[in-house]
Design a protein around this motif. Structure first.
Motif, PDB file in Angstrom:
ATOM      1  N   ASN A 126       0.811  -1.226   0.000  1.00 27.36           N
ATOM      2  CA  ASN A 126       0.000   0.000   0.000  1.00 27.36           C
ATOM      3  C   ASN A 126       0.841   1.271   0.000  1.00 27.36           C
ATOM      4  O   ASN A 126       0.394   2.317   0.481  1.00 27.36           O
ATOM      5  N   SER A 127       2.053   1.211  -0.509  1.00 28.61           N
ATOM      6  CA  SER A 127       2.892   2.403  -0.651  1.00 28.61           C
ATOM      7  C   SER A 127       3.875   2.168  -1.786  1.00 28.61           C
ATOM      8  O   SER A 127       4.227   1.025  -2.094  1.00 28.61           O
ATOM      9  N   GLU A 128       4.318   3.267  -2.399  1.00 30.84           N
ATOM     10  CA  GLU A 128       5.245   3.154  -3.516  1.00 30.84           C
ATOM     11  C   GLU A 128       6.610   2.652  -3.044  1.00 30.84           C
ATOM     12  O   GLU A 128       7.037   2.924  -1.925  1.00 30.84           O
ATOM     13  N   LEU A 129       7.273   1.932  -3.930  1.00 28.15           N
ATOM     14  CA  LEU A 129       8.609   1.443  -3.608  1.00 28.15           C
ATOM     15  C   LEU A 129       9.636   2.573  -3.734  1.00 28.15           C
ATOM     16  O   LEU A 129       9.538   3.410  -4.626  1.00 28.15           O
ATOM     17  N   PRO A 130      10.635   2.597  -2.865  1.00 32.36           N
ATOM     18  CA  PRO A 130      11.708   3.588  -3.024  1.00 32.36           C
ATOM     19  C   PRO A 130      12.579   3.246  -4.230  1.00 32.36           C
ATOM     20  O   PRO A 130      12.701   2.088  -4.631  1.00 32.36           O
ATOM     21  N   GLU A 131      13.177   4.260  -4.824  1.00 32.40           N
ATOM     22  CA  GLU A 131      14.074   4.075  -5.962  1.00 32.40           C
ATOM     23  C   GLU A 131      15.510   3.909  -5.479  1.00 32.40           C
ATOM     24  O   GLU A 131      15.928   4.527  -4.493  1.00 32.40           O
ATOM     25  N   MET A 132      16.269   3.074  -6.188  1.00 35.61           N
ATOM     26  CA  MET A 132      17.702   2.986  -5.915  1.00 35.61           C
ATOM     27  C   MET A 132      18.387   4.173  -6.580  1.00 35.61           C
ATOM     28  O   MET A 132      18.380   4.301  -7.806  1.00 35.61           O
ATOM     29  N   LEU A 133      18.961   5.046  -5.780  1.00 33.29           N
ATOM     30  CA  LEU A 133      19.551   6.278  -6.299  1.00 33.29           C
ATOM     31  C   LEU A 133      20.911   6.031  -6.957  1.00 33.29           C
ATOM     32  O   LEU A 133      21.173   6.518  -8.050  1.00 33.29           O
ATOM     33  N   THR A 134      21.762   5.287  -6.276  1.00 36.48           N
ATOM     34  CA  THR A 134      23.097   5.013  -6.807  1.00 36.48           C
ATOM     35  C   THR A 134      23.681   3.823  -6.080  1.00 36.48           C
ATOM     36  O   THR A 134      23.134   3.345  -5.075  1.00 36.48           O
ATOM     37  N   SER A 135      24.793   3.361  -6.585  1.00 36.50           N
ATOM     38  CA  SER A 135      25.518   2.261  -5.950  1.00 36.50           C
ATOM     39  C   SER A 135      27.005   2.467  -6.208  1.00 36.50           C
ATOM     40  O   SER A 135      27.401   2.840  -7.319  1.00 36.50           O
ATOM     41  N   ARG A 136      27.807   2.219  -5.202  1.00 36.00           N
ATOM     42  CA  ARG A 136      29.245   2.415  -5.340  1.00 36.00           C
ATOM     43  C   ARG A 136      29.981   1.488  -4.390  1.00 36.00           C
ATOM     44  O   ARG A 136      29.415   0.984  -3.415  1.00 36.00           O
ATOM     45  N   CYS A 137      31.274   1.298  -4.684  1.00 29.90           N
ATOM     46  CA  CYS A 137      32.160   0.546  -3.802  1.00 29.90           C
ATOM     47  C   CYS A 137      33.495   1.277  -3.741  1.00 29.90           C
ATOM     48  O   CYS A 137      33.652   2.354  -4.337  1.00 29.90           O
ATOM     49  N   GLU A 138      34.453   0.707  -3.034  1.00 29.32           N
ATOM     50  CA  GLU A 138      35.758   1.369  -2.908  1.00 29.32           C
ATOM     51  C   GLU A 138      36.461   1.503  -4.252  1.00 29.32           C
ATOM     52  O   GLU A 138      37.257   2.409  -4.461  1.00 29.32           O
ATOM     53  N   GLN A 139      36.150   0.599  -5.191  1.00 31.05           N
ATOM     54  CA  GLN A 139      36.824   0.610  -6.489  1.00 31.05           C
ATOM     55  C   GLN A 139      36.152   1.510  -7.519  1.00 31.05           C
ATOM     56  O   GLN A 139      36.705   1.713  -8.602  1.00 31.05           O
ATOM     57  N   GLY A 140      34.973   2.055  -7.204  1.00 28.77           N
ATOM     58  CA  GLY A 140      34.316   2.944  -8.157  1.00 28.77           C
ATOM     59  C   GLY A 140      32.802   2.832  -8.097  1.00 28.77           C
ATOM     60  O   GLY A 140      32.230   2.119  -7.264  1.00 28.77           O
ATOM     61  N   VAL A 141      32.153   3.535  -9.018  1.00 32.22           N
ATOM     62  CA  VAL A 141      30.692   3.573  -9.077  1.00 32.22           C
ATOM     63  C   VAL A 141      30.188   2.397  -9.900  1.00 32.22           C
ATOM     64  O   VAL A 141      30.771   2.035 -10.932  1.00 32.22           O
ATOM     65  N   ALA A 142      29.095   1.777  -9.449  1.00 35.89           N
ATOM     66  CA  ALA A 142      28.520   0.650 -10.170  1.00 35.89           C
ATOM     67  C   ALA A 142      27.892   1.117 -11.474  1.00 35.89           C
ATOM     68  O   ALA A 142      27.428   2.255 -11.602  1.00 35.89           O
ATOM     69  N   ARG A 143      27.857   0.221 -12.442  1.00 36.67           N
ATOM     70  CA  ARG A 143      27.311   0.517 -13.766  1.00 36.67           C
ATOM     71  C   ARG A 143      25.891  -0.019 -13.862  1.00 36.67           C
ATOM     72  O   ARG A 143      25.600  -1.140 -13.470  1.00 36.67           O
ATOM     73  N   SER A 144      24.988   0.794 -14.412  1.00 34.21           N
ATOM     74  CA  SER A 144      23.600   0.376 -14.603  1.00 34.21           C
ATOM     75  C   SER A 144      23.475  -0.347 -15.942  1.00 34.21           C
ATOM     76  O   SER A 144      23.929   0.146 -16.977  1.00 34.21           O
ATOM     77  N   ILE A 145      22.850  -1.536 -15.919  1.00 32.24           N
ATOM     78  CA  ILE A 145      22.693  -2.329 -17.130  1.00 32.24           C
ATOM     79  C   ILE A 145      21.225  -2.693 -17.330  1.00 32.24           C
ATOM     80  O   ILE A 145      20.420  -2.618 -16.397  1.00 32.24           O
TER      81      ILE A 145
END
Length: 206
Positions: free
Chosen positions: A144-163
């Motif tokens: 009964n509520s909207e899902l939150p969006e994933m804003l970003t993802s990162r690790c120590e080696q860099g930013v994750a890539r969206s596929i």
């Protein structure tokens, strides 16, 4: 006439190669070295794709604490993310950042994680270690509520890539082996021709 023009063009190209062969080799070799060093780089490469999402209409009333019906039907929202480390090195301190926490979370295969919030109230899930070629699903659900969006993802080696992900049928393994053999033979032929061309240039340019 056309044949004579083609022969003249070939002679012109051969003259250029014989005169500037050393310069062409000096340009080609660093380019190949740069390409191979990036292709075989062993750093972590995290990719995240949305595998599936759906909303279920549940034919069950929503009631308050006193038993009064608030809604005749309820909505259940689901979303599935696939997280993959495609690199040759482990991804450390991998963070998945959502804009808020209003959901139920499930991970498969099961793995430990820690929860935290940034100063703006963003919901952060942190994984200490994701091995090379390891993958897992991050499944979120809300009622009964909207899902939150994933804003970003990162690790120590860099930013994750969206596929982008989409369903695909399973191909026969013997057919895949045949395609891999064809690709290998094609690459071997290309390398052989390239080496022969370099030898010819070196011979012609002295």
């Amino acid at each position: 006439m056309i044949i004579l023009l083609k022969i003249a063009d070939m002679d012109y190209i051969m003259n250029i190669l014989s005169q500037y062969g050393k310069e062409l080799i000096s340009i080609i070799i660093p380019f190949i070295t740069f390409t191979l060093s990036n292709f075989f780089n062993g750093k972590a490469k995290v990719s995240i794709g949305e595998l599936h999402q759906f909303s279920f209409l549940i034919d069950e009333p929503l009631k308050d604490d006193e038993g009064n019906v608030i809604k005749e039907k309820q909505l259940l929202h689901t979303k599935y993310y696939m997280v993959i480390n495609e690199g040759r090195e482990p991804a450390k301190k991998l963070e998945l950042i959502f804009n808020y926490k209003n959901m139920h979370l499930n991970l498969w295969p099961v793995r430990p994680y820690t929860e935290s919030f940034d100063p703006n109230g963003r919901y952060v899930i942190t994984f200490e270690y994701v091995a090379p070629k390891e993958s897992f699903r991050c499944e979120i659900l809300s009622i009964n509520s909207e899902l939150p969006e994933m804003l970003t993802s990162r690790c120590e080696q860099g930013v994750a890539r969206s596929i982008l992900l989409y369903p695909q049928k399973i191909i026969n393994k013997y057919y895949l082996k045949f395609i891999q053999c064809c690709v290998f033979l094609g690459m071997a032929s290309f390398i052989y021709i390239f080496i022969m061309l370099l030898q010819w240039l070196i011979t012609k340019t002295g």
